[in-house]
Design a protein around this motif. Structure first.
Motif, PDB file in Angstrom:
ATOM      1  N   SER A 173       0.823  -1.207   0.000  1.00  0.00           N
ATOM      2  CA  SER A 173       0.000   0.000   0.000  1.00  0.00           C
ATOM      3  C   SER A 173       0.859   1.259   0.000  1.00  0.00           C
ATOM      4  O   SER A 173       0.629   2.190  -0.788  1.00  0.00           O
ATOM      5  CB  SER A 173      -0.932  -0.015   1.214  1.00  0.00           C
ATOM      6  OG  SER A 173      -1.711   1.162   1.261  1.00  0.00           O
ATOM      7  N   LYS A 176       2.638   1.736  -3.355  1.00  0.00           N
ATOM      8  CA  LYS A 176       1.781   2.289  -4.407  1.00  0.00           C
ATOM      9  C   LYS A 176       1.594   3.793  -4.231  1.00  0.00           C
ATOM     10  O   LYS A 176       1.475   4.538  -5.212  1.00  0.00           O
ATOM     11  CB  LYS A 176       0.421   1.594  -4.416  1.00  0.00           C
ATOM     12  CG  LYS A 176      -0.464   2.009  -5.590  1.00  0.00           C
ATOM     13  CD  LYS A 176      -1.759   1.232  -5.626  1.00  0.00           C
ATOM     14  CE  LYS A 176      -2.610   1.651  -6.822  1.00  0.00           C
ATOM     15  NZ  LYS A 176      -2.989   3.070  -6.777  1.00  0.00           N
ATOM     16  N   ARG A 206       3.697   0.031 -10.551  1.00  0.00           N
ATOM     17  CA  ARG A 206       2.259   0.072 -10.256  1.00  0.00           C
ATOM     18  C   ARG A 206       1.619  -1.281 -10.556  1.00  0.00           C
ATOM     19  O   ARG A 206       0.772  -1.763  -9.784  1.00  0.00           O
ATOM     20  CB  ARG A 206       1.584   1.169 -11.077  1.00  0.00           C
ATOM     21  CG  ARG A 206       0.072   1.184 -10.934  1.00  0.00           C
ATOM     22  CD  ARG A 206      -0.548   2.289 -11.769  1.00  0.00           C
ATOM     23  NE  ARG A 206      -0.421   3.586 -11.114  1.00  0.00           N
ATOM     24  CZ  ARG A 206      -0.804   4.738 -11.667  1.00  0.00           C
ATOM     25  NH1 ARG A 206      -1.309   4.748 -12.901  1.00  0.00           N
ATOM     26  NH2 ARG A 206      -0.679   5.868 -10.999  1.00  0.00           N
ATOM     27  N   CYS A 209       2.356  -3.593  -7.715  1.00  0.00           N
ATOM     28  CA  CYS A 209       1.524  -3.294  -6.543  1.00  0.00           C
ATOM     29  C   CYS A 209       0.103  -3.822  -6.734  1.00  0.00           C
ATOM     30  O   CYS A 209      -0.481  -4.425  -5.818  1.00  0.00           O
ATOM     31  CB  CYS A 209       1.488  -1.789  -6.294  1.00  0.00           C
ATOM     32  SG  CYS A 209       3.068  -1.049  -5.815  1.00  0.00           S
ATOM     33  N   LEU A 210      -0.453  -3.611  -7.915  1.00  0.00           N
ATOM     34  CA  LEU A 210      -1.821  -4.055  -8.182  1.00  0.00           C
ATOM     35  C   LEU A 210      -1.907  -5.580  -8.217  1.00  0.00           C
ATOM     36  O   LEU A 210      -2.888  -6.166  -7.758  1.00  0.00           O
ATOM     37  CB  LEU A 210      -2.301  -3.458  -9.504  1.00  0.00           C
ATOM     38  CG  LEU A 210      -2.460  -1.927  -9.511  1.00  0.00           C
ATOM     39  CD1 LEU A 210      -2.698  -1.421 -10.926  1.00  0.00           C
ATOM     40  CD2 LEU A 210      -3.604  -1.505  -8.598  1.00  0.00           C
ATOM     41  N   ARG A 211      -0.879  -6.205  -8.764  1.00  0.00           N
ATOM     42  CA  ARG A 211      -0.871  -7.675  -8.788  1.00  0.00           C
ATOM     43  C   ARG A 211      -0.828  -8.237  -7.372  1.00  0.00           C
ATOM     44  O   ARG A 211      -1.551  -9.181  -7.040  1.00  0.00           O
ATOM     45  CB  ARG A 211       0.344  -8.163  -9.579  1.00  0.00           C
ATOM     46  CG  ARG A 211       0.385  -9.674  -9.793  1.00  0.00           C
ATOM     47  CD  ARG A 211       1.746 -10.105 -10.288  1.00  0.00           C
ATOM     48  NE  ARG A 211       2.750 -10.020  -9.241  1.00  0.00           N
ATOM     49  CZ  ARG A 211       4.019  -9.662  -9.442  1.00  0.00           C
ATOM     50  NH1 ARG A 211       4.434  -9.300 -10.643  1.00  0.00           N
ATOM     51  NH2 ARG A 211       4.861  -9.633  -8.427  1.00  0.00           N
ATOM     52  N   ARG A 215      -5.545  -7.197  -7.845  1.00  0.00           N
ATOM     53  CA  ARG A 215      -6.277  -6.430  -8.860  1.00  0.00           C
ATOM     54  C   ARG A 215      -5.645  -6.719 -10.225  1.00  0.00           C
ATOM     55  O   ARG A 215      -4.918  -5.911 -10.798  1.00  0.00           O
ATOM     56  CB  ARG A 215      -6.239  -4.943  -8.516  1.00  0.00           C
ATOM     57  CG  ARG A 215      -6.954  -4.612  -7.216  1.00  0.00           C
ATOM     58  CD  ARG A 215      -6.682  -3.188  -6.754  1.00  0.00           C
ATOM     59  NE  ARG A 215      -7.016  -2.196  -7.764  1.00  0.00           N
ATOM     60  CZ  ARG A 215      -6.824  -0.886  -7.599  1.00  0.00           C
ATOM     61  NH1 ARG A 215      -6.311  -0.433  -6.456  1.00  0.00           N
ATOM     62  NH2 ARG A 215      -7.144  -0.041  -8.559  1.00  0.00           N
ATOM     63  N   ASP A 218      -6.471  -4.450 -13.431  1.00  0.00           N
ATOM     64  CA  ASP A 218      -5.792  -3.151 -13.373  1.00  0.00           C
ATOM     65  C   ASP A 218      -4.292  -3.312 -13.610  1.00  0.00           C
ATOM     66  O   ASP A 218      -3.655  -2.460 -14.239  1.00  0.00           O
ATOM     67  CB  ASP A 218      -6.040  -2.491 -12.017  1.00  0.00           C
ATOM     68  CG  ASP A 218      -7.496  -2.091 -11.824  1.00  0.00           C
ATOM     69  OD1 ASP A 218      -8.186  -1.880 -12.840  1.00  0.00           O
ATOM     70  OD2 ASP A 218      -7.940  -2.000 -10.666  1.00  0.00           O
ATOM     71  N   ALA A 219      -3.725  -4.393 -13.098  1.00  0.00           N
ATOM     72  CA  ALA A 219      -2.302  -4.645 -13.324  1.00  0.00           C
ATOM     73  C   ALA A 219      -2.026  -4.861 -14.806  1.00  0.00           C
ATOM     74  O   ALA A 219      -1.031  -4.357 -15.349  1.00  0.00           O
ATOM     75  CB  ALA A 219      -1.854  -5.856 -12.512  1.00  0.00           C
TER      76      ALA A 219
END
Length: 275
Positions: A173, A176, A206, A209-211, A215, A218-219
């Motif tokens: 978190s 990101k 990014r 972080c999303l992976r 998410r 989004d990734a």
């Protein structure tokens, strides 16, 4: 005579009613003054109460606590300083001095990162960002485009490097947040070859972080955007890691469902009794 007597009675009623009416008006005036003064005192008390609520002690600032004002702020005067002293140097009063100090501390973070001292590198990057931190409104409204570009050329790589350190410690978190700050800054300046490379790096971070947050769509979108900026093998590796994460997630879901849904019971054995 009756008319004169009737008129006299009406006149007497008005004469006796007037003091009562005036007394009533005086009473109303006093009642208006009473609630008004009470409302005023209540409001004053409420304001005083709110003021008391706002008197919280300020949150401790670890960067200020780590500052030694006896040291010099310009990195040109740090030649005899140890690393700890460089990390304790105060902010300068000149814009260029603070940018120079931030760049020097980012380089210290790079040295520590190359030496596998991830925690020490993160400390140096955080101090670098503190040196180059200015009021956001002042940056947007007062700085020229050139000065804003100079500032972001210092803070963007520091944010990205700090995010990389945080990802190594599974602090997704916060990582990101640094990535978003870097990409947002790049949106406010013109594009150069170096800034294009930083944007690609930021999009890759990014996506990571999303992976890690699950998410996956989004990734994938972040990786698609990164692939438009670079054909680096890092994009291919990130896509492979994303596919593997999706497979692992599906396998975990299937395993969870197998544990929740019990297999059907065996069919009941029936025997026929022949009489």
């Amino acid at each position: 005579m009756r008319t004169a007597a009737a008129m006299m009675r009406i006149l007497l009623r008005h004469l006796f009613a007037r003091p009562a009416s005036m007394a009533s008006m005086a009473s109303m005036a006093s009642n208006d003054a009473g609630p008004a003064s009470m409302a005023s005192s209540d409001a004053d008390a409420s304001m005083a109460s709110n003021d008391d609520d706002l008197l919280f002690p300020p949150e401790p600032d670890p960067q200020k606590a780590a500052t030694d004002d006896a040291l010099q702020p310009h990195p040109g005067d740090w030649t005899s300083y140890s690393d700890d002293q460089r990390l304790s140097a105060p902010r300068g009063a000149v814009f260029e001095t603070r940018l120079a100090a931030s760049a020097a501390l980012r380089e210290l973070g790079n040295e520590r990162y190359r030496g596998d001292d991830v925690d020490g590198a993160r400390v140096a990057y955080a101090r670098s960002l503190w040196q180059a931190h200015f009021d956001e409104a002042w940056v947007k409204l007062e700085l020229t485009d050139d000065h804003r570009g100079q500032l972001f050329d210092v803070t963007v790589p520091a944010n990205l490097n700090c995010a990389r350190c945080l990802l190594k410690t599974a602090n997704t978190s916060e990582a990101k947040g640094h990535v978003d700050a870097a990409l947002s800054a790049l949106d406010d300046v013109s594009t150069t070859e170096q800034r294009r490379a930083w944007r690609a790096k930021g999009l890759l971070l990014r996506a990571t972080c999303l992976r890690e947050a699950g998410r996956y769509a989004d990734a994938a979108a972040a990786l698609d955007e990164a692939s438009e900026l670079t054909d680096d093998a890092a994009v291919a590796r990130a896509r492979h890691a994303l596919r593997q994460a999706r497979r692992d997630a599906r396998s975990g879901e299937r395993a969870m469902m197998r544990g929740k849904i019990a297999p059907p019971p065996p069919p009941e054995k029936r025997t026929c009794a022949v009489s």
